[in-house]
Each structure stands twice: as structure tokens, then as C-alpha cells.
Design a protein around this motif. Sequence first.
Motif, PDB file in Angstrom:
ATOM      1  N   ALA A 156     -39.808  58.648 -16.542  1.00 25.19           N
ATOM      2  CA  ALA A 156     -39.023  58.055 -15.593  1.00 25.19           C
ATOM      3  C   ALA A 156     -38.832  56.487 -16.023  1.00 25.19           C
ATOM      4  N   THR A 165     -46.252  63.274 -20.674  1.00 31.67           N
ATOM      5  CA  THR A 165     -45.553  64.647 -20.410  1.00 31.67           C
ATOM      6  C   THR A 165     -46.384  65.881 -20.976  1.00 31.67           C
ATOM      7  N   GLU A 205     -36.383  64.809 -17.271  1.00 34.69           N
ATOM      8  CA  GLU A 205     -36.460  63.345 -16.515  1.00 34.69           C
ATOM      9  C   GLU A 205     -35.205  62.557 -16.578  1.00 34.69           C
ATOM     10  N   THR A 208     -44.443  56.571 -18.234  1.00 36.10           N
ATOM     11  CA  THR A 208     -43.833  57.887 -17.782  1.00 36.10           C
ATOM     12  C   THR A 208     -42.528  58.064 -18.093  1.00 36.10           C
ATOM     13  N   ARG A 240     -32.348  64.279 -14.660  1.00 36.16           N
ATOM     14  CA  ARG A 240     -32.704  63.852 -13.161  1.00 36.16           C
ATOM     15  C   ARG A 240     -31.957  62.429 -12.918  1.00 36.16           C
TER      16      ARG A 240
END
Length: 245
Positions: free
Chosen positions: A214, A187, A19, A212, A22
Motif C-alpha cells: 500500500a 506480501t 493492492e 507494505t 485497489r
Amino acid sequence: MLTGRNILVTGAARGLGAEIARGLSAHGAALILADIDEDAGRATARALGAEFVPVDLAEPGSIAALADAAGRAAGGRLHGLVNNGAVATGIGGVPFDGIEIDSWDRVMQVNVRGTWLMTRAAAPLLRASGSGRVVNIASDTAIWGAPRLLSYVASKGAVIAMTRSLARELGPDRVGVTAVAPGILTTPSTEYVPEARHRHYAEGRAVPGPQTPAEIVDTIAFLLTAGALTLTGQVLPVNNGFVFT
């Protein structure tokens, strides 16, 4: 935010590390990803158009090889290192007097010594960039003292302490060192955590609910920017207000 900056992320194959990768890619970073899980790591790297280098953070020679490969990929200048690789799965739920010595040593090898050796190996590349940044992934368990998780808590407490000392040693070279301390994230690596612990976090946060991976990425991205040097040495509990410092 990170366009033109070369960033190395360890533990990037899955979960939080993937994550982070990304998110940093979305902010324009050129990425070198590393993980002991080669298949998942290469898949993540392919999806992001990133370089991948296998690494075992328990092996000094593997870390040195990663730094050499990262230097070649980054043209000798590394703008950021995210020390995310760690042993976290399958070590919780055991009281302090029930931890096996081999398990304790493995956690310290990877989470503490691995973070030190990775930073040491990358330091020349970070210095060469003129605006190097290190972001260590700690844990708020080391701030509030989570029970039945002593080896992990101790390792992340050491990461916090190293962050402060490294900030002073690398500061004269304009290399900033910070840490982020998330709480329990949703996760695969936290699926083993008892539901009661997840609920304790969700209900105890100033912003209630689960967290999360993110949700912490933008903070990490900012800490990797050239403008984040004034925060060097700081530990940010990015946990939606479960603990404050």
C-alpha cells in the motif's frame, strides 16, 4: 486523481498487483485487470467493479488478446498501463552458477519479453488517449545488486533499461514511461525470502521497518496522471530509503 482514466494492470490477482488495483480504484480509475490466475483475478475484479481478462505473459498470442479486450473495454483509449506481472516466487536463494537454464528462460520470457510485448500491444491505445502512461514495476534489487537472485535481478535491470529507451520512443506521442523500484514488500510472494534478508532491508531503510504494498500505490497513481509526463524515463526507488539514485 484518476477519474475518467482507463488503466490496465497486469499481475493484478494477488499481492502487490491487487493492492495497486485497489489503490487506483480508490483514485477513480476505470480498471482492466489481467492475470494468469483466473479465479483470484476475477475475485479481485468483482470486488472493485473492474473488468478482468486472463493473460499468460509468456505467450505472445495471449498478450495480443488482452490488448484487444482492453481496447474494447476502454473504448479504444487506454490512459495507463501498469506492467506488474512477473515471475518472482521460488527463484531466489540460488547462486548464479546454480540457476537452471529453464528457470532463467522462464523469468526472461515473462519479466522482460512480456513487459516489452505488453507495452507494444498497448501502445496504439495509449497513443489514442492523448496522455498515455506506462508504469513498469522494477525492483531495487537491480539497483544495489542483490546476491543469489541473478535471474530476477537481471530481468528487473532490463525493465529499467527498457523504461528509459521506451520513454524516448514514445515521448513524441506524449506517452510517458516510468518505473518504480520497490524493495522487499510484505506480501505472500516474499514469504520464502530468508528472515535475514527481510531484517537487512528493515534495518537499512532511512525510514526503518517493513514496507507494505500500500505504501507505493500513491506514487504509481501519480505517475499515471496526465500531469506526470515531465517524469518520463525516470526510475523511482520507492523503498523508504534503502537505496538512493
